[in-house]
Design a protein around this motif. Structure first.
Motif, PDB file in Angstrom:
ATOM      1  N   UNK A 234      40.977  61.749  19.068  1.00 30.04           N
ATOM      2  CA  UNK A 234      39.601  61.821  18.552  1.00 30.04           C
ATOM      3  C   UNK A 234      38.590  61.756  19.691  1.00 30.04           C
ATOM      4  N   UNK A 235      38.771  60.797  20.596  1.00 27.09           N
ATOM      5  CA  UNK A 235      37.795  60.591  21.661  1.00 27.09           C
ATOM      6  C   UNK A 235      37.741  61.779  22.621  1.00 27.09           C
ATOM      7  N   UNK A 236      38.892  62.334  22.947  1.00 28.71           N
ATOM      8  CA  UNK A 236      38.910  63.483  23.870  1.00 28.71           C
ATOM      9  C   UNK A 236      38.197  64.683  23.247  1.00 28.71           C
ATOM     10  N   UNK A 237      38.405  64.922  21.952  1.00 27.46           N
ATOM     11  CA  UNK A 237      37.718  66.033  21.280  1.00 27.46           C
ATOM     12  C   UNK A 237      36.223  65.782  21.214  1.00 27.46           C
ATOM     13  N   UNK A 238      35.856  64.523  20.982  1.00 28.65           N
ATOM     14  CA  UNK A 238      34.435  64.176  20.921  1.00 28.65           C
ATOM     15  C   UNK A 238      33.766  64.421  22.272  1.00 28.65           C
ATOM     16  N   UNK A 239      34.425  64.049  23.358  1.00 29.48           N
ATOM     17  CA  UNK A 239      33.870  64.271  24.701  1.00 29.48           C
ATOM     18  C   UNK A 239      33.717  65.766  24.965  1.00 29.48           C
ATOM     19  N   UNK A 240      34.753  66.534  24.707  1.00 31.97           N
ATOM     20  CA  UNK A 240      34.676  67.981  24.929  1.00 31.97           C
ATOM     21  C   UNK A 240      33.549  68.603  24.097  1.00 31.97           C
ATOM     22  N   UNK A 241      33.465  68.164  22.837  1.00 25.62           N
ATOM     23  CA  UNK A 241      32.446  68.723  21.956  1.00 25.62           C
ATOM     24  C   UNK A 241      31.034  68.370  22.393  1.00 25.62           C
ATOM     25  N   UNK A 242      30.811  67.115  22.759  1.00 34.67           N
ATOM     26  CA  UNK A 242      29.485  66.689  23.196  1.00 34.67           C
ATOM     27  C   UNK A 242      29.076  67.412  24.478  1.00 34.67           C
ATOM     28  N   UNK A 243      30.025  67.548  25.399  1.00 38.17           N
ATOM     29  CA  UNK A 243      29.728  68.189  26.678  1.00 38.17           C
ATOM     30  C   UNK A 243      29.417  69.672  26.478  1.00 38.17           C
ATOM     31  N   UNK A 244      30.246  70.348  25.678  1.00 36.28           N
ATOM     32  CA  UNK A 244      30.066  71.781  25.450  1.00 36.28           C
ATOM     33  C   UNK A 244      28.751  72.043  24.718  1.00 36.28           C
ATOM     34  N   UNK A 245      28.450  71.245  23.707  1.00 36.97           N
ATOM     35  CA  UNK A 245      27.215  71.425  22.947  1.00 36.97           C
ATOM     36  C   UNK A 245      25.989  71.244  23.831  1.00 36.97           C
ATOM     37  N   UNK A 246      26.098  70.388  24.859  1.00 36.97           N
ATOM     38  CA  UNK A 246      24.965  70.139  25.771  1.00 36.97           C
ATOM     39  C   UNK A 246      24.888  71.166  26.887  1.00 36.97           C
ATOM     40  N   UNK A 247      25.819  72.135  26.912  1.00 42.46           N
ATOM     41  CA  UNK A 247      25.696  73.233  27.854  1.00 42.46           C
ATOM     42  C   UNK A 247      26.698  73.276  28.974  1.00 42.46           C
ATOM     43  N   UNK A 248      27.679  72.366  28.982  1.00 42.80           N
ATOM     44  CA  UNK A 248      28.733  72.390  30.000  1.00 42.80           C
ATOM     45  C   UNK A 248      30.060  72.660  29.302  1.00 42.80           C
ATOM     46  N   UNK A 249      30.628  73.816  29.539  1.00 49.06           N
ATOM     47  CA  UNK A 249      31.878  74.195  28.887  1.00 49.06           C
ATOM     48  C   UNK A 249      33.005  73.253  29.300  1.00 49.06           C
ATOM     49  N   UNK A 250      33.666  72.678  28.306  1.00 48.01           N
ATOM     50  CA  UNK A 250      34.722  71.697  28.591  1.00 48.01           C
ATOM     51  C   UNK A 250      35.873  71.897  27.628  1.00 48.01           C
ATOM     52  N   UNK A 251      37.058  72.049  28.177  1.00 51.32           N
ATOM     53  CA  UNK A 251      38.272  72.121  27.357  1.00 51.32           C
ATOM     54  C   UNK A 251      39.344  71.290  28.049  1.00 51.32           C
ATOM     55  N   UNK A 252      39.796  70.237  27.394  1.00 51.97           N
ATOM     56  CA  UNK A 252      40.779  69.347  27.994  1.00 51.97           C
ATOM     57  C   UNK A 252      40.178  68.330  28.942  1.00 51.97           C
ATOM     58  N   UNK A 253      38.872  68.340  29.077  1.00 52.39           N
ATOM     59  CA  UNK A 253      38.199  67.412  29.988  1.00 52.39           C
ATOM     60  C   UNK A 253      38.289  65.979  29.457  1.00 52.39           C
ATOM     61  N   UNK A 254      38.072  65.814  28.160  1.00 49.68           N
ATOM     62  CA  UNK A 254      38.148  64.483  27.577  1.00 49.68           C
ATOM     63  C   UNK A 254      39.496  63.839  27.789  1.00 49.68           C
ATOM     64  N   UNK A 255      40.559  64.614  27.563  1.00 45.97           N
ATOM     65  CA  UNK A 255      41.913  64.078  27.759  1.00 45.97           C
ATOM     66  C   UNK A 255      42.146  63.696  29.209  1.00 45.97           C
ATOM     67  N   UNK A 256      41.631  64.510  30.137  1.00 46.93           N
ATOM     68  CA  UNK A 256      41.795  64.217  31.567  1.00 46.93           C
ATOM     69  C   UNK A 256      41.047  62.946  31.959  1.00 46.93           C
ATOM     70  N   UNK A 257      39.869  62.756  31.395  1.00 49.43           N
ATOM     71  CA  UNK A 257      39.088  61.549  31.686  1.00 49.43           C
ATOM     72  C   UNK A 257      39.797  60.312  31.161  1.00 49.43           C
ATOM     73  N   UNK A 258      40.324  60.388  29.944  1.00 50.39           N
ATOM     74  CA  UNK A 258      41.029  59.247  29.363  1.00 50.39           C
ATOM     75  C   UNK A 258      42.251  58.887  30.193  1.00 50.39           C
ATOM     76  N   UNK A 259      42.965  59.911  30.681  1.00 50.37           N
ATOM     77  CA  UNK A 259      44.151  59.662  31.500  1.00 50.37           C
ATOM     78  C   UNK A 259      43.794  58.910  32.776  1.00 50.37           C
ATOM     79  N   UNK A 260      42.619  59.168  33.330  1.00 50.61           N
ATOM     80  CA  UNK A 260      42.203  58.513  34.576  1.00 50.61           C
ATOM     81  C   UNK A 260      41.552  57.155  34.330  1.00 50.61           C
ATOM     82  N   UNK A 261      40.662  57.090  33.350  1.00 52.50           N
ATOM     83  CA  UNK A 261      39.788  55.919  33.199  1.00 52.50           C
ATOM     84  C   UNK A 261      40.133  55.040  32.008  1.00 52.50           C
ATOM     85  N   UNK A 262      41.018  55.510  31.131  1.00 51.87           N
ATOM     86  CA  UNK A 262      41.283  54.785  29.882  1.00 51.87           C
ATOM     87  C   UNK A 262      41.894  53.420  30.112  1.00 51.87           C
ATOM     88  N   UNK A 263      41.956  52.617  29.017  1.00 52.49           N
ATOM     89  CA  UNK A 263      41.642  52.985  27.636  1.00 52.49           C
ATOM     90  C   UNK A 263      40.290  52.488  27.138  1.00 52.49           C
TER      91      UNK A 263
END
Length: 397
Positions: A234-263
């Motif tokens: 859920x969180x990774x999709x939310x991050x990708x969606x928020x970022x893309x809607x604000x003008x920065x194309x993101x696919x898989x970015x949320x999952x990558x961030x969680x892998x580095x900085x989570x949980x």
């Protein structure tokens, strides 16, 4: 045609609400149900930076939207029990004043103590506080002030034939004011209240778990809600969606961030926020941008991390190096030798002290410990391993 890139869609400062808040539906329902139920006791606990306070504030807002009365008092900065009572008085004054314009006089009368009344310039509400001289009073006198404060809320709720929800955030701080006796005193106050619901929230899990042990004050007293990580999908999709809607194309970015900085939610969103800022010009984010954002967050805090490091003893620093290296165990012969740990007992004792100080958490990982702050953990690995005079241990197959 390029998309217009707007304001940063991620927020990390203060209490997060509305579009900056996501998920936590089940947790909100549990908290809201407790606030509505007379004499309810709910214990909400989990690691720092998971979003507990934001969820608590959101639940209170939902409760007030349907005519309920509740407030949150933050105990985290209190230096005395009178400070705790004042936090409760201020929060109660705001909540009760919004609900009943005539409540403050009734509330103060029930307190039966010397009270200062100060108008709040922002809201116009009259806020009560205890006489400042009480802060230096003997502990028993301060305990009486806390008891009278909470008893007065109970009396007001009974007189108004309603339930008042009281949220005590970072409630585990009560043990700083008299240890176990302080815990038993708080229990003794709230266990008899039939018109107040209590949500006790805290983030120092190792302290709270001791407070819940058999024979301790809060054993079996309250329902428990462990506040864990948001579902990563859920969180990774939310991050990708928020970022893309604000003008920065993101696919898989949320999952990558969680892998580095989570949980922990705030850590994840902090990297997402930096990643968005870094990618506003290009309009696209990927794995490389995520890695750079994480490094940037660490670099921003270098001075703080260096200060934290310098305050530690050599044995504690070596334990942190061992945890950062992620070997097979802190107390193995290889770790003791490599990191100059004098003995397995000394290493375990140092790790325990680092847990109490908030540097480490106990987990079932390779070493049995991990860093409470992933950015500090990365800084330790990045900046202090060269002190050993050799490269980092090779990655295990």
């Amino acid at each position: 045609m390029s998309r217009t890139r707007g304001a940063n869609p991620f927020r990390i400062h203060g209490v997060v609400t509305q579009q900056f808040f996501t998920d936590r539906a089940a947790e909100l329902d549990r908290i809201l149900a407790a606030l509505k139920e007379p004499a309810a006791k709910l214990l909400v606990y989990g690691p720092r930076r998971m979003g507990k306070t934001s969820a608590l504030v959101r639940a209170i807002a939902r409760h007030e939207d349907t005519g309920g009365v509740a407030f949150l008092a933050d105990m985290s900065t209190a230096s005395t029990l009178v400070d705790v009572a004042n936090r409760i008085l201020e929060a109660a004054g705001r909540a009760l004043g919004r609900k009943w314009s005539d409540s403050i006089g009734d509330f103060v009368k029930r307190l039966g103590m010397k009270i200062s009344l100060t108008p709040d310039p922002g809201s116009g509400l009259i806020l009560p506080s205890l006489d400042v001289s009480l802060r230096a009073a003997p502990l028993e006198e301060q305990r009486t002030s806390l008891a009278k404060t909470l008893d007065s809320i109970e009396g007001l709720a009974k007189a108004r034939k309603t339930t008042i929800g009281v949220v005590l955030d970072e409630f585990q701080e009560i043990q700083r004011f008299g240890g176990e006796a302080g815990e038993w005193h708080l229990r003794g106050i709230i266990q008899h209240h039939q018109h107040v619901s209590y949500v006790l929230a805290g983030s120092q899990a190792h302290i709270i778990e001791r407070m819940l042990d058999k024979g301790r004050a809060f054993y079996g007293m309250a329902d428990q809600l462990q506040f864990g990580p948001i579902d990563p999908v859920h969180l990774s999709k939310w991050i990708d969606g928020r970022m893309t809607k604000a003008g920065v194309s993101a696919r898989g970015v949320g999952a990558a961030i969680i892998a580095l900085a989570g949980p922990r939610t705030r850590d994840i969103v902090q990297v997402a926020r930096t990643c968005f800022d870094n990618c506003k010009m290009s309009g696209r984010a990927g794995q490389e941008a995520v890695t750079q954002a994480f490094e940037d967050v660490v670099t921003e805090q270098e001075a703080l991390f260096q200060s934290m490091w310098n305050r530690l003893r050599g044995q504690q620093q070596n334990v942190l190096r061992a945890v950062a290296a992620d070997l097979d165990g802190l107390t193995t012969q290889a770790s003791l030798k490599r990191f100059a740990l004098t003995s397995s007992g000394a290493a375990s004792n140092a790790a325990g002290a680092l847990i109490d100080a908030g540097f480490l958490v106990k987990e079932s990982s390779n070493t049995g410990y991990s860093f409470e702050n992933p950015f500090f953990g990365h800084w330790v690995k990045r900046e202090t391993m060269a002190d050993l005079g050799a490269a980092l241990p090779a990655e295990r197959a």
